[in-house]
Design an enzyme around this catalytic site. Structure first.
Site, PDB file in Angstrom:
ATOM      1  N   ARG A  42       0.799  -1.233   0.000  1.00  0.00           N
ATOM      2  CA  ARG A  42       0.000   0.000   0.000  1.00  0.00           C
ATOM      3  C   ARG A  42       0.829   1.280   0.000  1.00  0.00           C
ATOM      4  O   ARG A  42       0.289   2.366  -0.171  1.00  0.00           O
ATOM      5  CB  ARG A  42      -0.973  -0.024   1.171  1.00  0.00           C
ATOM      6  CG  ARG A  42      -2.095  -1.040   0.981  1.00  0.00           C
ATOM      7  CD  ARG A  42      -2.905  -1.225   2.235  1.00  0.00           C
ATOM      8  NE  ARG A  42      -2.054  -1.776   3.299  1.00  0.00           N
ATOM      9  CZ  ARG A  42      -2.535  -2.161   4.468  1.00  0.00           C
ATOM     10  NH1 ARG A  42      -3.811  -2.068   4.736  1.00  0.00           N
ATOM     11  NH2 ARG A  42      -1.730  -2.645   5.377  1.00  0.00           N
ATOM     12  N   ARG A  51      -4.991  -2.996  -7.277  1.00  0.00           N
ATOM     13  CA  ARG A  51      -5.689  -3.857  -6.325  1.00  0.00           C
ATOM     14  C   ARG A  51      -7.124  -3.418  -6.092  1.00  0.00           C
ATOM     15  O   ARG A  51      -7.903  -4.146  -5.474  1.00  0.00           O
ATOM     16  CB  ARG A  51      -4.947  -3.841  -4.981  1.00  0.00           C
ATOM     17  CG  ARG A  51      -3.842  -4.846  -4.775  1.00  0.00           C
ATOM     18  CD  ARG A  51      -4.330  -6.254  -4.459  1.00  0.00           C
ATOM     19  NE  ARG A  51      -5.541  -6.288  -3.658  1.00  0.00           N
ATOM     20  CZ  ARG A  51      -5.551  -6.160  -2.339  1.00  0.00           C
ATOM     21  NH1 ARG A  51      -4.416  -5.945  -1.692  1.00  0.00           N
ATOM     22  NH2 ARG A  51      -6.688  -6.228  -1.666  1.00  0.00           N
ATOM     23  N   ASP A  87       1.432 -14.047   0.399  1.00  0.00           N
ATOM     24  CA  ASP A  87       1.261 -13.823   1.844  1.00  0.00           C
ATOM     25  C   ASP A  87       1.537 -15.126   2.580  1.00  0.00           C
ATOM     26  O   ASP A  87       1.430 -16.207   1.998  1.00  0.00           O
ATOM     27  CB  ASP A  87      -0.159 -13.324   2.158  1.00  0.00           C
ATOM     28  CG  ASP A  87      -0.226 -12.787   3.582  1.00  0.00           C
ATOM     29  OD1 ASP A  87       0.103 -11.610   3.788  1.00  0.00           O
ATOM     30  OD2 ASP A  87      -0.555 -13.576   4.491  1.00  0.00           O
TER      31      ASP A  87
HETATM   32  C1  LIG Z   1       3.001 -11.475   9.460  1.00  0.00           C
HETATM   33  C2  LIG Z   1       2.906 -11.557   7.968  1.00  0.00           C
HETATM   34  C3  LIG Z   1       1.721 -11.576   7.214  1.00  0.00           C
HETATM   35  N1  LIG Z   1       2.031 -11.647   5.887  1.00  0.00           N
HETATM   36  C4  LIG Z   1       3.407 -11.674   5.759  1.00  0.00           C
HETATM   37  C5  LIG Z   1       3.966 -11.637   7.059  1.00  0.00           C
HETATM   38  C6  LIG Z   1       5.443 -11.700   7.333  1.00  0.00           C
HETATM   39  C7  LIG Z   1       6.072 -10.368   6.951  1.00  0.00           C
HETATM   40  C8  LIG Z   1       5.905  -9.371   8.065  1.00  0.00           C
HETATM   41  O1  LIG Z   1       6.065  -9.775   9.228  1.00  0.00           O
HETATM   42  O2  LIG Z   1       5.581  -8.216   7.742  1.00  0.00           O
HETATM   43  C9  LIG Z   1       4.171 -11.833   4.485  1.00  0.00           C
HETATM   44  C10 LIG Z   1       3.903 -10.815   3.440  1.00  0.00           C
HETATM   45  N2  LIG Z   1       2.659 -10.435   3.044  1.00  0.00           N
HETATM   46  C11 LIG Z   1       2.808  -9.538   2.011  1.00  0.00           C
HETATM   47  C12 LIG Z   1       4.183  -9.365   1.741  1.00  0.00           C
HETATM   48  C13 LIG Z   1       4.758  -8.435   0.668  1.00  0.00           C
HETATM   49  C14 LIG Z   1       5.338  -9.206  -0.481  1.00  0.00           C
HETATM   50  C15 LIG Z   1       5.971  -8.237  -1.471  1.00  0.00           C
HETATM   51  O3  LIG Z   1       6.494  -7.178  -1.063  1.00  0.00           O
HETATM   52  O4  LIG Z   1       5.972  -8.554  -2.688  1.00  0.00           O
HETATM   53  C16 LIG Z   1       4.871 -10.165   2.645  1.00  0.00           C
HETATM   54  C17 LIG Z   1       6.364 -10.371   2.731  1.00  0.00           C
HETATM   55  C18 LIG Z   1       1.699  -8.929   1.244  1.00  0.00           C
HETATM   56  C19 LIG Z   1       0.634  -8.316   2.083  1.00  0.00           C
HETATM   57  N3  LIG Z   1      -0.043  -8.946   3.080  1.00  0.00           N
HETATM   58  C20 LIG Z   1      -1.005  -8.108   3.560  1.00  0.00           C
HETATM   59  C21 LIG Z   1      -0.948  -6.896   2.859  1.00  0.00           C
HETATM   60  C22 LIG Z   1      -1.856  -5.706   3.061  1.00  0.00           C
HETATM   61  C23 LIG Z   1      -3.112  -6.054   2.252  1.00  0.00           C
HETATM   62  C24 LIG Z   1      -3.684  -4.844   1.567  1.00  0.00           C
HETATM   63  O5  LIG Z   1      -3.114  -4.440   0.552  1.00  0.00           O
HETATM   64  O6  LIG Z   1      -4.699  -4.366   2.079  1.00  0.00           O
HETATM   65  C25 LIG Z   1       0.083  -7.027   1.908  1.00  0.00           C
HETATM   66  C26 LIG Z   1       0.522  -6.032   0.872  1.00  0.00           C
HETATM   67  C27 LIG Z   1      -2.005  -8.457   4.602  1.00  0.00           C
HETATM   68  C28 LIG Z   1      -1.373  -8.951   5.849  1.00  0.00           C
HETATM   69  N4  LIG Z   1      -0.871 -10.215   5.981  1.00  0.00           N
HETATM   70  C29 LIG Z   1      -0.366 -10.330   7.241  1.00  0.00           C
HETATM   71  C30 LIG Z   1      -0.500  -9.108   7.912  1.00  0.00           C
HETATM   72  C31 LIG Z   1      -0.046  -8.802   9.292  1.00  0.00           C
HETATM   73  C32 LIG Z   1      -1.119  -8.232   7.016  1.00  0.00           C
HETATM   74  C33 LIG Z   1      -1.346  -6.737   7.187  1.00  0.00           C
HETATM   75  C34 LIG Z   1      -2.756  -6.405   7.522  1.00  0.00           C
HETATM   76  C35 LIG Z   1      -2.940  -4.914   7.187  1.00  0.00           C
HETATM   77  O7  LIG Z   1      -2.174  -4.068   7.729  1.00  0.00           O
HETATM   78  O8  LIG Z   1      -3.786  -4.650   6.316  1.00  0.00           O
HETATM   79  C36 LIG Z   1       0.302 -11.571   7.719  1.00  0.00           C
END
Ligand SMILES: Cc1c2[nH]c(c1CCC(=O)O)Cc1[nH]c(c(CCC(=O)O)c1C)Cc1[nH]c(c(CCC(=O)O)c1C)Cc1[nH]c(c(C)c1CCC(=O)O)C2
Length: 357
Positions: A42, A51, A87
């Site tokens: 984001r 998205r 994810d």
């Molecule tokens: C704990 C964890 C998760 N997912 C992930 C982890 C480990 C990395 C870390 O610790 O930051 C792994 C992850 N998830 C995502 C990435 C990015 C990959 C990349 O940069 O190409 C990565 C490396 C996409 C995502 N995964 C998520 C988003 C946000 C979704 C959106 O765009 O609304 C993205 C870009 C959703 C997600 N998924 C998860 C969380 C805590 C969230 C955030 C919730 C929020 O703040 O909206 C679980």
């Protein structure tokens, strides 16, 4: 973009001079490599645009969308690695576990795992269930030219925490309660999750990723003794199982200052360090011969360029001292993922500054 995702995956690309891979191999890179955890997301207007109207998990199973989102930060920032847009809960969803990702919250699980019967009923991933992810990797290995692609998965403990808690948790109390009250069920749960994680990583590797990262983001909630008893054997099985692919393996967690040595023992080539421990201290905790990755505090990116520049210079100087103290290499990164409201221009300037040092 020629999206013919079902072509047979070519042999893994040979990118020995790519700075990210050279640094991890212990060779002097042509420039100091840098990429950012959660570089896709984001913080990028182009991400928010593409998205719009598409659910987070739905987007992870659309190869064309995964490829385009993965490429966005590479084009914008000139980072030295791409990380697959996916994810950590993707393999759980693909296996048939009823969960969703709630914007602003994270993963939410419909039926939390709390008993031996729940663990026995957990579906285990099969590779065909993540074919769309493999298709995206095959598209990317053609589109990325000389930039390495990092595949990833969540580590068994962090996945278990989401399944047992039912969603994000500050204290992981239900997770720790199960871990200590019913060790047999706990180890059965982590064993099942390690198997699913191995299948997910092997599918990405077979499709051609150039490195893998295992995110144990919430491992820092554990004491060293608990990490060694309840987590390390399962994370070690994951790294052992994917070692034969012969690509760099990265192990990362948050709040892991006291766990860095044990995390290094799990079998990774690279240990990611969060912002709390200087790299020239982390090198002694991890042990020689490992590559360090990190470790700018993501929140500092909101403090204005003068503060960011000073921190980048501090971290690269500490990295150079860590190299002199036995670290095999350094990859510049944040100490955790990019925060959603980060100004992308700042990230681009960090890349340019790191490449100049
Ligand atoms: C704990 C964890 C998760 N997912 C992930 C982890 C480990 C990395 C870390 O610790 O930051 C792994 C992850 N998830 C995502 C990435 C990015 C990959 C990349 O940069 O190409 C990565 C490396 C996409 C995502 N995964 C998520 C988003 C946000 C979704 C959106 O765009 O609304 C993205 C870009 C959703 C997600 N998924 C998860 C969380 C805590 C969230 C955030 C919730 C929020 O703040 O909206 C679980």
């Amino acid at each position: 973009m020629n999206a013919e995702p079902h072509a047979t995956a070519p042999a893994r690309r040979e990118l020995p001079d790519a700075p990210f891979l050279a640094a991890i191999a212990g060779r002097a890179p042509s420039r100091r490599p840098v990429w950012f955890m959660r570089q896709a997301g984001r913080s990028l207007p182009e991400y928010r645009k593409i998205r719009a109207g598409i659910g987070m998990l739905d987007s992870c199973f659309r190869p064309d969308l995964v490829a385009e989102i993965t490429l966005q930060p590479v084009r914008r920032h000139d980072v030295d690695a791409a990380i697959l847009f996916s994810d950590i809960v993707v393999p759980l969803k693909a296996a048939g576990i009823d969960l969703d990702i709630v914007a602003g919250t994270g993963p939410v699980v419909a039926q939390p795992v709390r008993s031996a019967a729940d663990v026995a009923a957990l579906p285990i991933l099969t590779a065909d269930q993540v074919e769309p992810v493999a298709d995206a990797v095959r598209i990317l290995t053609r589109e990325l030219a000389g930039t390495p692609l990092i595949g990833f998965a969540g580590a068994p403990f962090t996945l278990a925490s989401y399944l047992v808690e039912g969603g994000p948790s500050r204290n992981h109390e239900k997770t720790k309660a199960l871990m200590r009250s019913d060790p047999a069920t706990w180890h059965a749960l982590l064993d099942a999750l390690a198997t699913t994680t191995i299948t997910f990583l092997q599918a990405q590797l077979a499709a051609g990723v150039d490195a893998v990262q295992v995110f144990d983001s919430w491992a820092g909630a554990l004491s060293l003794a608990d990490y060694r008893e309840y987590v390390l054997p399962h994370s070690t099985r994951v790294f052992d199982a994917v070692s034969s692919a012969g690509v760099p393996k990265i192990h990362f967690g948050v709040g892991t200052g006291e766990l860095l040595g044990a995390m290094g023992e799990a079998g990774a080539d690279v240990v990611g360090v969060d912002w709390r421990i200087p790299l020239d201290d982390a090198v002694h905790r991890v042990g020689g011969g490992k590559v360090l990755q990190g470790n700018l505090d993501p929140a500092v990116l909101f403090a204005g360029w003068d503060a960011v520049e000073a921190e980048v210079r501090r971290i690269t100087a500490e990295a150079d001292r860590a190299l002199a103290a036995g670290a095999r290499g350094h990859v510049f990164n944040l100490g955790h993922g990019v925060l959603p409201d980060t100004d992308p221009e700042i990230l681009t300037r960090v890349v340019s500054l790191v490449h100049s040092l």
